[in-house]
Design a protein around this motif. Structure first.
Motif, PDB file in Angstrom:
ATOM      1  N   ASP B 237      16.899  -3.968  48.081  1.00  0.00           N
ATOM      2  CA  ASP B 237      15.622  -5.133  47.767  1.00  0.00           C
ATOM      3  C   ASP B 237      15.347  -4.964  46.240  1.00  0.00           C
ATOM      4  O   ASP B 237      15.794  -4.186  45.513  1.00  0.00           O
ATOM      5  N   ALA B 238      14.326  -5.107  46.199  1.00  0.00           N
ATOM      6  CA  ALA B 238      13.343  -5.166  44.820  1.00  0.00           C
ATOM      7  C   ALA B 238      12.926  -3.594  44.377  1.00  0.00           C
ATOM      8  O   ALA B 238      12.431  -3.594  43.361  1.00  0.00           O
ATOM      9  N   VAL B 244      13.191   2.294  38.240  1.00  0.00           N
ATOM     10  CA  VAL B 244      13.587   2.304  36.922  1.00  0.00           C
ATOM     11  C   VAL B 244      12.019   2.546  36.049  1.00  0.00           C
ATOM     12  O   VAL B 244      12.097   3.473  35.204  1.00  0.00           O
ATOM     13  N   ARG B 245      11.085   1.936  36.744  1.00  0.00           N
ATOM     14  CA  ARG B 245       9.661   2.423  36.053  1.00  0.00           C
ATOM     15  C   ARG B 245       9.417   3.816  35.796  1.00  0.00           C
ATOM     16  O   ARG B 245       8.995   4.303  34.796  1.00  0.00           O
ATOM     17  N   VAL B 246       9.710   4.497  36.927  1.00  0.00           N
ATOM     18  CA  VAL B 246       9.609   5.820  36.690  1.00  0.00           C
ATOM     19  C   VAL B 246      10.277   6.785  35.877  1.00  0.00           C
ATOM     20  O   VAL B 246       9.895   8.053  35.426  1.00  0.00           O
ATOM     21  N   LEU B 247      11.113   6.335  35.611  1.00  0.00           N
ATOM     22  CA  LEU B 247      12.198   7.165  34.255  1.00  0.00           C
ATOM     23  C   LEU B 247      11.553   7.048  32.921  1.00  0.00           C
ATOM     24  O   LEU B 247      11.910   7.493  32.143  1.00  0.00           O
ATOM     25  N   LEU B 261      16.640  -9.686  37.762  1.00  0.00           N
ATOM     26  CA  LEU B 261      17.392  -9.076  38.822  1.00  0.00           C
ATOM     27  C   LEU B 261      16.702  -9.313  40.149  1.00  0.00           C
ATOM     28  O   LEU B 261      17.015  -9.749  41.172  1.00  0.00           O
ATOM     29  N   VAL B 262      15.352  -9.154  39.984  1.00  0.00           N
ATOM     30  CA  VAL B 262      14.296  -9.114  41.181  1.00  0.00           C
ATOM     31  C   VAL B 262      14.662 -10.645  41.881  1.00  0.00           C
ATOM     32  O   VAL B 262      14.812 -10.937  42.768  1.00  0.00           O
ATOM     33  N   PHE B 263      14.395 -11.700  40.682  1.00  0.00           N
ATOM     34  CA  PHE B 263      14.468 -13.136  41.162  1.00  0.00           C
ATOM     35  C   PHE B 263      15.907 -13.120  42.056  1.00  0.00           C
ATOM     36  O   PHE B 263      15.839 -13.790  43.118  1.00  0.00           O
ATOM     37  N   VAL B 264      17.000 -12.913  41.396  1.00  0.00           N
ATOM     38  CA  VAL B 264      18.047 -12.932  41.999  1.00  0.00           C
ATOM     39  C   VAL B 264      18.400 -12.243  43.544  1.00  0.00           C
ATOM     40  O   VAL B 264      18.726 -12.776  44.413  1.00  0.00           O
ATOM     41  N   VAL B 276      24.726  -7.282  49.862  1.00  0.00           N
ATOM     42  CA  VAL B 276      24.281  -7.523  48.364  1.00  0.00           C
ATOM     43  C   VAL B 276      23.556  -6.321  48.063  1.00  0.00           C
ATOM     44  O   VAL B 276      22.447  -6.150  48.497  1.00  0.00           O
ATOM     45  N   VAL B 277      23.983  -5.748  47.072  1.00  0.00           N
ATOM     46  CA  VAL B 277      22.753  -4.751  46.360  1.00  0.00           C
ATOM     47  C   VAL B 277      22.670  -4.733  45.030  1.00  0.00           C
ATOM     48  O   VAL B 277      23.556  -4.877  44.249  1.00  0.00           O
ATOM     49  N   ALA B 278      21.604  -4.592  44.492  1.00  0.00           N
ATOM     50  CA  ALA B 278      21.533  -4.125  42.972  1.00  0.00           C
ATOM     51  C   ALA B 278      22.117  -2.736  42.942  1.00  0.00           C
ATOM     52  O   ALA B 278      21.470  -1.763  43.497  1.00  0.00           O
TER      53      ALA B 278
END
Lengths: 442, 442
Positions: B237-238, B244-247, B261-264, B276-278
């Motif tokens: 999921d999103a 990523v933000r916490v990095l 990528l969130v949209f997709v 399907v995974v990010a």
């Protein structure tokens, strides 16, 4: 936009390429041919596009121009000692090679069809290509092939051509034993050259052939006339037998050939009148075929030449295996026929696009609803596009019109609304609809 | 039989050839893929097998080994000055060439699919062939391609793979902007080499990659670790956004990439969990793709590599036309997938023969009746063989058994009789039947 360094590609002569809507029709043809072949129990085979050059040339020097392959960076690697490869120029050689290689696994009579591209490096002209589809159907058996199949091949070819709806055509049949026995009975020595001349009956007429037989082969005038008299015989029933008999030439081969041809013609008696005729001038592939021979042609384009051809042969795979594999088969010149009807604008072309329904996307807030409609309709077998962005409805409708999409679906424009409507673009009619139950015209 | 001078053909490495029953399944796959592509409104294109060599090489030296063509009797004729031809090594170059040549006729967004053989003169190994089918689906547009299509491509690929029933698989998605922005944000100079190393995460593990980044690219230990930390992020999921933000790396490209990528991923939320995974380690074709990237793999054969792949690109046909044609597409490795499942014996194979019904031929005197039954059943959509000779019934039944024909039809054995029977070969049950109304199992 700034000028870029572009290489402007040119069309490649002899390699046909269709637009998507023409291609859809071609694919529909291929599907139809496949379905007809399978409806008679023929199984599909697809061989690689290439064969070893030694295989392609196993029957001796071929008159077909073969394309050989070479790796661009050959010698870089390198794998020396690999066999030279060539693109197949017909589907008979690959079938023969396959039958030899898999002899032990085949169930006889072995019935196979093959629909593939073949390649010939010849000079392209009308109806002659460098890359084209051929559709072959053959049956081979171990100890002679039943004459039933000689009739079946013509029936299959007839079924294919009439199902495709190519317009008026005729299949001509003969049996090479008749002509061969007749010439022997007349004492003609140069059988093959005589047959070549008789084959020109259509083009140069009876008088021309009679003269050529005398001048070129030294036949007596009467003998030449009797040759032509046989070649002029044609009938759509078994009456050709009587016509041959009255010519008074006796030979065992004639009797065999007549008997076989009668069996085949009578077995095809259920086909529409005039579609299949016995025509004793037919000399197709005389050096290869040993009994029944076939040739099909358009009636409307008499100069166009053969659209399908085939016959009975003594041995398929003798170059590759110590087995005798007689067979009978026919080959349909798909690209030849198709390209002619494209050129004559006689094809019943598909719609521009496969899409049945365009689902309008009114706004992002109803995307899930619109996508759901598209998914439901797809699940019911329709081809459906969801418009890709929530732009003006007029633009979405123009897209549908340009792609000739017959129905446009309007989901509710706002969340919470529930009414769906569908517009029949040709009729201009718009009505309420439910994606679970809607049918075109329903 | 006397020994003949035969040439024993060998199988040609890298050119797959299936038996008729396997081939039937392959054809069913191709039909399925076609149907799925069309259900989303993509139109078919089929280009010649060859392109001018200048077209194949227009993007500069290719790393694919191209087969060029040469006529066997070249120089005999001769047509000097003809362009050198090569077999296409993918379906992207032909599509680009087609789009450039027919630019004025296309309706944008232009949606096309292509299912064809391609050729590469590479050393064959498991899953790598010299001739194989590829199935490409792409959409190109004039002024940017809607992100809707980035999701649609994954949905189409998912629909194809799940409809084929290839067993468990996963589609991984990423957006190259995220990795690129992240590396820029970290101040990594050697972006491409860093990505190549991160792509090995699966194979050499996190520690291996961290070490390689330090040793080979001279990154600080902490930087290397932060690179790997990003590549390790994956979610269905999103929630990858938060990870990523916490990095704590900031860059505009990251924001763009995450948003896309969130949209997709969210647009694909209706697909079954885990399919399907990010996956931010995905670096597929980084030099070519500019946004979304895809890669599919078997879950059961994790070493086998990619079974489909694709992504968004900036310009399709720039080598051939002064137009900017951005697009997004995905390519399904049909032969790769199919051959793997054949090798693993996991294919649901077709029957040996397409024939549904064998009509017994009891004797010549009832041939017309038997042939009529066959014709009636064919007309109703069944694949039917009429046995070719009036031999012993036992032999005819053995033929049906060997060809795995499920039903055998017995017409009346004598003229004047009227009872037809059909035998269900699997059940061993025989019952009266009427060719006009009979249905299997009915």
């Amino acid at each position: 936009m700034a000028d870029k360094n572009v290489y402007k590609p040119r069309p490649i002569s002899g390699f046909p390429e269709w637009s998507p809507e023409v291609r859809r029709t071609e694919q529909r043809w291929i599907d139809t041919i496949r379905r007809v072949f399978e409806s008679y129990g023929y199984g599909n085979l697809e061989t690689p596009s290439v064969e070893e050059l030694d295989v392609l040339l196993a029957k001796g020097e071929t008159d077909k121009e073969i394309y050989t392959l070479q790796r661009l960076h050959e010698g870089d690697g390198d794998e020396g000692g690999e066999a030279r490869l060539g693109l197949h120029y017909d589907l008979t050689v690959p079938f023969a090679r396959y039958a030899a290689q898999h002899f032990g696994e085949l169930v006889f009579p072995f019935k196979r069809y093959q629909i593939q591209r073949v390649w010939r490096g010849e000079r392209p002209q009308e109806g002659r290509f460098r890359e084209f589809y051929q559709c072959d159907v053959d049956v081979i058996d171990l100890n002679g092939v039943s004459l039933t199949f000689d009739a079946e091949m013509a029936e299959v070819a007839h079924a294919v051509l009439s199902t495709l709806g190519i317009g008026p055509f005729r299949l001509r049949l003969s049996n090479r034993k008749i002509l061969q026995g007749y010439l022997a009975g007349l004492g003609v020595a140069d059988v093959i050259p005589a047959i070549r001349l008789l084959d020109k009956l259509d083009k140069i007429g009876a008088e021309g052939v009679v003269e050529a037989l005398q001048v070129q082969l030294g036949l007596a005038a009467e003998t030449a006339q009797r040759c032509v008299a046989l070649a002029e015989i044609s009938s759509s029933d078994a009456s050709f037998v009587e016509a041959v008999r009255v010519l008074g030439v006796e030979n065992e081969l004639i009797d065999e050939g007549l008997e076989e041809l009668v069996f085949v013609i009578e077995a095809l008696g259920h086909l529409p009148e005039g579609r299949v005729v016995a025509d004793l001038s037919l000399a197709r592939g005389f050096d290869y075929y040993t009994g029944t021979v076939y040739e099909g042609a358009f009636l409307d384009y008499s100069d166009f030449g053969s659209i399908c051809s085939g016959g009975r042969y003594d041995d398929l795979a003798g170059s590759f295996i110590n087995q005798h594999l007689p067979g009978v088969g026919i080959s349909i010149g798909l690209t030849r026929i198709f390209s002619k009807l494209v050129a004559e604008e006689r094809l019943d072309l598909s719609r521009f696009s496969p899409t049945d329904v365009l689902v309008v996307l009114p706004g992002e807030e109803v995307r899930a609803v619109a996508a759901g409609v598209a998914q439901t309709l797809r699940g019911r077998g329709f081809n459906v596009e969801l418009y890709h962005e929530p732009t003006k409805i007029g633009k979405q409708l123009r897209y549908a019109a340009r792609k000739e999409i017959p129905f446009v679906w309007f989901p509710p424009f706002k969340p919470g609304e529930t009414v769906h409507e569908v517009k029949d673009m040709a009729a201009g009619v718009q009505a309420e609809a439910d994606a679970e139950t809607w049918t075109p015209g329903g």
